[in-house]
Design an enzyme around this catalytic site. Structure first.
Site, PDB file in Angstrom:
ATOM      1  N   LEU A 101       1.076  -1.334   0.131  1.00 21.94           N
ATOM      2  CA  LEU A 101      -0.027   0.036   0.416  1.00 21.94           C
ATOM      3  C   LEU A 101       0.782   1.429   0.015  1.00 21.94           C
ATOM      4  O   LEU A 101       1.826   1.621   0.915  1.00 21.94           O
ATOM      5  CB  LEU A 101      -1.148   0.136   1.064  1.00 21.94           C
ATOM      6  CG  LEU A 101      -2.117  -1.019   1.191  1.00 21.94           C
ATOM      7  CD1 LEU A 101      -3.067  -0.835   2.654  1.00 21.94           C
ATOM      8  CD2 LEU A 101      -2.992  -1.048   0.382  1.00 21.94           C
ATOM      9  N   ASP A 102       0.535   2.242  -1.048  1.00 17.81           N
ATOM     10  CA  ASP A 102       1.322   3.846  -0.401  1.00 17.81           C
ATOM     11  C   ASP A 102       1.594   4.289   0.996  1.00 17.81           C
ATOM     12  O   ASP A 102       0.675   3.237   1.766  1.00 17.81           O
ATOM     13  CB  ASP A 102       0.380   4.508  -1.485  1.00 17.81           C
ATOM     14  CG  ASP A 102       0.245   4.558  -3.005  1.00 17.81           C
ATOM     15  OD1 ASP A 102       1.503   3.811  -3.399  1.00 17.81           O
ATOM     16  OD2 ASP A 102      -0.368   5.114  -4.161  1.00 17.81           O
ATOM     17  N   TYR A 103       2.620   4.298   1.103  1.00 17.20           N
ATOM     18  CA  TYR A 103       3.133   5.004   2.003  1.00 17.20           C
ATOM     19  C   TYR A 103       1.664   6.601   2.893  1.00 17.20           C
ATOM     20  O   TYR A 103       0.983   6.471   4.327  1.00 17.20           O
ATOM     21  CB  TYR A 103       3.801   6.511   2.865  1.00 17.20           C
ATOM     22  CG  TYR A 103       4.111   7.320   3.146  1.00 17.20           C
ATOM     23  CD1 TYR A 103       4.541   6.974   4.625  1.00 17.20           C
ATOM     24  CD2 TYR A 103       3.379   8.860   2.784  1.00 17.20           C
ATOM     25  CE1 TYR A 103       4.377   8.366   5.353  1.00 17.20           C
ATOM     26  CE2 TYR A 103       3.479   9.771   4.460  1.00 17.20           C
ATOM     27  CZ  TYR A 103       4.224   9.144   5.693  1.00 17.20           C
ATOM     28  OH  TYR A 103       4.751  10.119   6.312  1.00 17.20           O
TER      29      TYR A 103
END
Length: 308
Positions: A101-103
């Site tokens: 997942l993105d930051y």
């Protein structure tokens, strides 16, 4: 030395609390990262499912999955600290990596705990047998209730944005575009921070980097709080409003169908205190807590608005 570190931590904490009220979110995030490198408190990660085969957790927003920086918080570092019996020295960051997942994205992360579980779940991803659903808040009111977006996504050759953002094939600086498909169902239309906004349930058909963010930006409805794809203009919310809500992974070891806690906007204390971060639905189309809402993505009676 210990006294100096305690003084520094205390001073930075006061500054951050003041900035939360008087400064923009992006400046706060920058100093928050600096403070993060000096603190010793490890964020608590909520476990949603645990078996001999899989660990499923709810990743907080603004937290990387793993990092080579020993001073930086990461999901895997937090898990290894809180659940050392589950970590393995066999892996660089203590755990196997099935997906990412993105930051800035919160929500479901599935972590295989055995080699057979990793192998079986990986095959489901490779064969596109998994189903991933996200909840997002978009800027503006989306006019169509059911949308299928087909925009190939690739890297950009723009030096300013290389390694930071992705672009669609229509961008003259796009390189190596790949087929990408996203399905959106409008859950409600409302207001966020005094401006029109739309709550959507998103299903990924493909899994390109930043796919939801790129596709929503391309149709003129950038994610609320998406600093990058708003060209650094949307910076006054406490977070980017994208949450991995449900994941289905058919596999031979242990089939998974996990849904994360909802409401998305009750996950942060700051969201409860700040009008800028409070979404107020005005027109409700579907109930996000009703499983039948997810069936819309496969219902033959639904008329989809196609965007190519």
């Amino acid at each position: 030395m210990a006294m100096m570190e305690m003084t520094l931590n205390f001073t930075l904490e006061i500054v951050l609390n003041l900035l939360n009220h008087f400064a923009s979110h992006k400046l706060t995030s920058f100093l928050g990262y600096f403070y993060q490198s000096t603190r010793t408190v490890v964020p608590n990660i909520k476990i949603l499912h645990k078996s001999a085969n899989f660990l499923v957790v709810n990743k907080p927003h603004d937290l990387v999955i793993n990092s080579d920086d020993p001073k930086r918080d990461s999901l895997y570092k937090c898990l290894a600290h809180n659940y050392p019996q589950l970590a393995s020295k066999k892996y660089k960051f203590g755990f196997r990596v099935l997906h990412r997942l993105d930051y800035a994205t919160s929500g479901l992360m599935v972590i295989p705990l055995t080699d057979p579980a990793m192998s079986s779940a990986s095959k489901a991803f490779q064969k596109r047998q998994t189903q991933k659903f996200y909840i997002a808040i978009l800027r503006g009111h989306v006019s169509e209730n059911h949308i299928k977006i087909h925009f190939p996504i690739g890297d950009t050759s723009d030096p300013q944005w290389q390694s930071i953002k992705m672009v669609t094939a229509s961008d003259p600086l796009c390189t190596h575009p790949r087929e990408s498909e996203t399905h959106l169902v409008v859950v409600s239309r409302g207001i966020l921070g005094g401006y029109p906004a739309t709550e959507v349930l998103v299903k990924l058909v493909t899994g390109r980097r930043h796919q939801i963010r790129v596709h929503c930006h391309q149709i003129g409805h950038t994610l609320a709080g998406d600093y990058t794809y708003s060209n650094r203009h949307d910076q006054f919310t406490s977070r980017m409003f994208l949450h991995a809500h449900r994941i289905i992974i058919p596999n031979r070891v242990e089939p998974l169908d996990i849904t994360s806690p909802y409401n998305l906007f009750e996950l942060d204390e700051l969201d409860e205190e700040t009008v800028l971060n409070r979404y107020q639905p005005v027109e409700v189309i579907y109930n996000i807590n009703d499983k039948s809402t997810f069936d819309l993505f496969t219902c033959p009676l639904v008329k989809w608005f196609l965007i190519f």
